[in-house]
Design a protein around this motif. Structure first.
Motif, PDB file in Angstrom:
ATOM      1  N   GLY A 157      68.978  50.276  20.815  1.00 47.38           N
ATOM      2  CA  GLY A 157      69.881  50.582  19.714  1.00 47.38           C
ATOM      3  C   GLY A 157      70.482  51.970  19.754  1.00 47.38           C
ATOM      4  O   GLY A 157      71.173  52.370  18.825  1.00 47.38           O
ATOM      5  N   GLU A 158      70.243  52.722  20.822  1.00 54.22           N
ATOM      6  CA  GLU A 158      70.804  54.076  20.929  1.00 54.22           C
ATOM      7  C   GLU A 158      72.321  54.033  21.105  1.00 54.22           C
ATOM      8  O   GLU A 158      73.022  54.955  20.722  1.00 54.22           O
TER       9      GLU A 158
ATOM     10  N   LEU B 239      72.125  54.164  29.297  1.00 52.01           N
ATOM     11  CA  LEU B 239      72.689  53.013  30.010  1.00 52.01           C
ATOM     12  C   LEU B 239      72.064  52.867  31.394  1.00 52.01           C
ATOM     13  O   LEU B 239      71.717  51.758  31.811  1.00 52.01           O
ATOM     14  N   ALA B 240      71.917  53.982  32.105  1.00 56.01           N
ATOM     15  CA  ALA B 240      71.308  53.928  33.434  1.00 56.01           C
ATOM     16  C   ALA B 240      69.887  53.378  33.353  1.00 56.01           C
ATOM     17  O   ALA B 240      69.494  52.523  34.158  1.00 56.01           O
ATOM     18  N   ARG B 241      69.117  53.844  32.384  1.00 56.53           N
ATOM     19  CA  ARG B 241      67.741  53.365  32.221  1.00 56.53           C
ATOM     20  C   ARG B 241      67.705  51.878  31.892  1.00 56.53           C
ATOM     21  O   ARG B 241      66.820  51.164  32.346  1.00 56.53           O
ATOM     22  N   ALA B 242      68.656  51.403  31.105  1.00 51.24           N
ATOM     23  CA  ALA B 242      68.715  49.977  30.783  1.00 51.24           C
ATOM     24  C   ALA B 242      68.878  49.143  32.047  1.00 51.24           C
ATOM     25  O   ALA B 242      68.320  48.050  32.155  1.00 51.24           O
ATOM     26  N   PHE B 243      69.611  49.672  33.031  1.00 55.14           N
ATOM     27  CA  PHE B 243      69.817  48.968  34.294  1.00 55.14           C
ATOM     28  C   PHE B 243      68.726  49.264  35.316  1.00 55.14           C
ATOM     29  O   PHE B 243      68.790  48.801  36.448  1.00 55.14           O
TER      30      PHE B 243
ATOM     31  N   VAL C  50      84.773  58.366  26.718  1.00 50.05           N
ATOM     32  CA  VAL C  50      83.895  58.868  27.770  1.00 50.05           C
ATOM     33  C   VAL C  50      82.512  59.096  27.156  1.00 50.05           C
ATOM     34  O   VAL C  50      82.385  59.791  26.159  1.00 50.05           O
ATOM     35  N   PRO C  51      81.478  58.500  27.743  1.00 46.13           N
ATOM     36  CA  PRO C  51      80.132  58.641  27.174  1.00 46.13           C
ATOM     37  C   PRO C  51      79.562  60.034  27.385  1.00 46.13           C
ATOM     38  O   PRO C  51      79.920  60.737  28.325  1.00 46.13           O
ATOM     39  N   SER C  52      78.651  60.403  26.498  1.00 43.63           N
ATOM     40  CA  SER C  52      77.925  61.656  26.665  1.00 43.63           C
ATOM     41  C   SER C  52      76.905  61.470  27.783  1.00 43.63           C
ATOM     42  O   SER C  52      76.598  60.348  28.181  1.00 43.63           O
ATOM     43  N   ILE C  53      76.353  62.554  28.260  1.00 44.82           N
ATOM     44  CA  ILE C  53      75.327  62.464  29.301  1.00 44.82           C
ATOM     45  C   ILE C  53      74.106  61.724  28.771  1.00 44.82           C
ATOM     46  O   ILE C  53      73.458  60.974  29.503  1.00 44.82           O
ATOM     47  N   ALA C  54      73.811  61.866  27.479  1.00 44.58           N
ATOM     48  CA  ALA C  54      72.682  61.144  26.883  1.00 44.58           C
ATOM     49  C   ALA C  54      72.944  59.637  26.908  1.00 44.58           C
ATOM     50  O   ALA C  54      72.045  58.846  27.230  1.00 44.58           O
ATOM     51  N   ASP C  55      74.184  59.231  26.598  1.00 44.88           N
ATOM     52  CA  ASP C  55      74.518  57.807  26.632  1.00 44.88           C
ATOM     53  C   ASP C  55      74.470  57.269  28.068  1.00 44.88           C
ATOM     54  O   ASP C  55      74.009  56.154  28.306  1.00 44.88           O
ATOM     55  N   ILE C  56      74.941  58.057  29.026  1.00 42.90           N
ATOM     56  CA  ILE C  56      74.867  57.630  30.427  1.00 42.90           C
ATOM     57  C   ILE C  56      73.407  57.439  30.828  1.00 42.90           C
ATOM     58  O   ILE C  56      73.057  56.473  31.504  1.00 42.90           O
TER      59      ILE C  56
ATOM     60  N   PRO D 128      79.977  48.274  19.868  1.00 47.16           N
ATOM     61  CA  PRO D 128      81.351  48.795  19.894  1.00 47.16           C
ATOM     62  C   PRO D 128      81.530  49.996  20.846  1.00 47.16           C
ATOM     63  O   PRO D 128      82.563  50.123  21.496  1.00 47.16           O
ATOM     64  N   ALA D 129      80.520  50.844  20.937  1.00 49.45           N
ATOM     65  CA  ALA D 129      80.602  51.984  21.863  1.00 49.45           C
ATOM     66  C   ALA D 129      80.634  51.485  23.302  1.00 49.45           C
ATOM     67  O   ALA D 129      81.408  51.988  24.127  1.00 49.45           O
ATOM     68  N   ILE D 130      79.809  50.490  23.611  1.00 56.94           N
ATOM     69  CA  ILE D 130      79.803  49.916  24.969  1.00 56.94           C
ATOM     70  C   ILE D 130      81.176  49.337  25.286  1.00 56.94           C
ATOM     71  O   ILE D 130      81.712  49.517  26.382  1.00 56.94           O
TER      72      ILE D 130
END
Length: 162
Positions: free
Chosen positions: A28-29, A53-57, A44-50, A33-35
């Motif tokens: 839920g981070e 997302l990277a961890r999810a994959f 453009v995503p923040s480094i925290a969002d990247i 809609p952001a995705i």
């Protein structure tokens, strides 16, 4: 090279997830809609969002293919007629490299800077206030004279000495 949204969409589809499922994988981070905005390259995503997302994959920030992802909105902008204005943190991924006041040079890969001498990886958010010069395509884009000054676009494109 492809845009961040294309990389995100490709990884999401390879995982067989909807945007809602990917949102759930980030605990839920990041909202659906952001995705959607990221995938359409409207934001453009923040480094925290990247990182989320990277961890999810199953990736880490270190395994994100920074060298093939374009975080800009298309081609790098021409800076020949820019007024004297602040060079924002969000503009840094468009540059190739930066030089800091302590003399270090960092190659930029998205929101990460890799120090040329040691290979140390630093987030741009940690690097921004130490930057003296921003370079792209062998031209200076922005400078600051003193560490306490704002990082300002240069009026004319200046060649970088090799």
């Amino acid at each position: 090279m492809y845009r961040f949204g294309e990389w995100l969409k490709e990884n999401r589809r390879l995982s067989g997830w909807s945007q809602i499922e990917l949102s759930e994988k980030t605990f839920g981070e990041i909202s659906q809609p952001a995705i959607s905005q990221y995938e359409q390259n409207r934001s453009v995503p923040s480094i925290a969002d990247i990182d989320h997302l990277a961890r999810a994959f199953g990736h880490t920030l270190a395994t994100v293919p920074w060298d093939v992802i374009d975080f800009g909105y298309g081609a790098k902008r021409s800076v020949t007629k820019l007024e004297r204005r602040r060079f924002d943190l969000k503009e840094l991924p468009q540059a190739d490299s930066v030089r800091t006041f302590d003399g270090k040079t960092y190659e930029l890969h998205g929101f990460i800077g890799i120090e040329k001498g040691s290979g140390e990886a630093v987030e741009l958010t940690q690097l921004y206030y130490r930057i003296r010069t921003v370079v792209s395509d062998a031209h200076v884009l922005a400078k600051r004279k003193n560490p306490d000054d704002e990082l300002i676009h240069v009026k004319k494109r200046k060649n970088v000495r090799q």
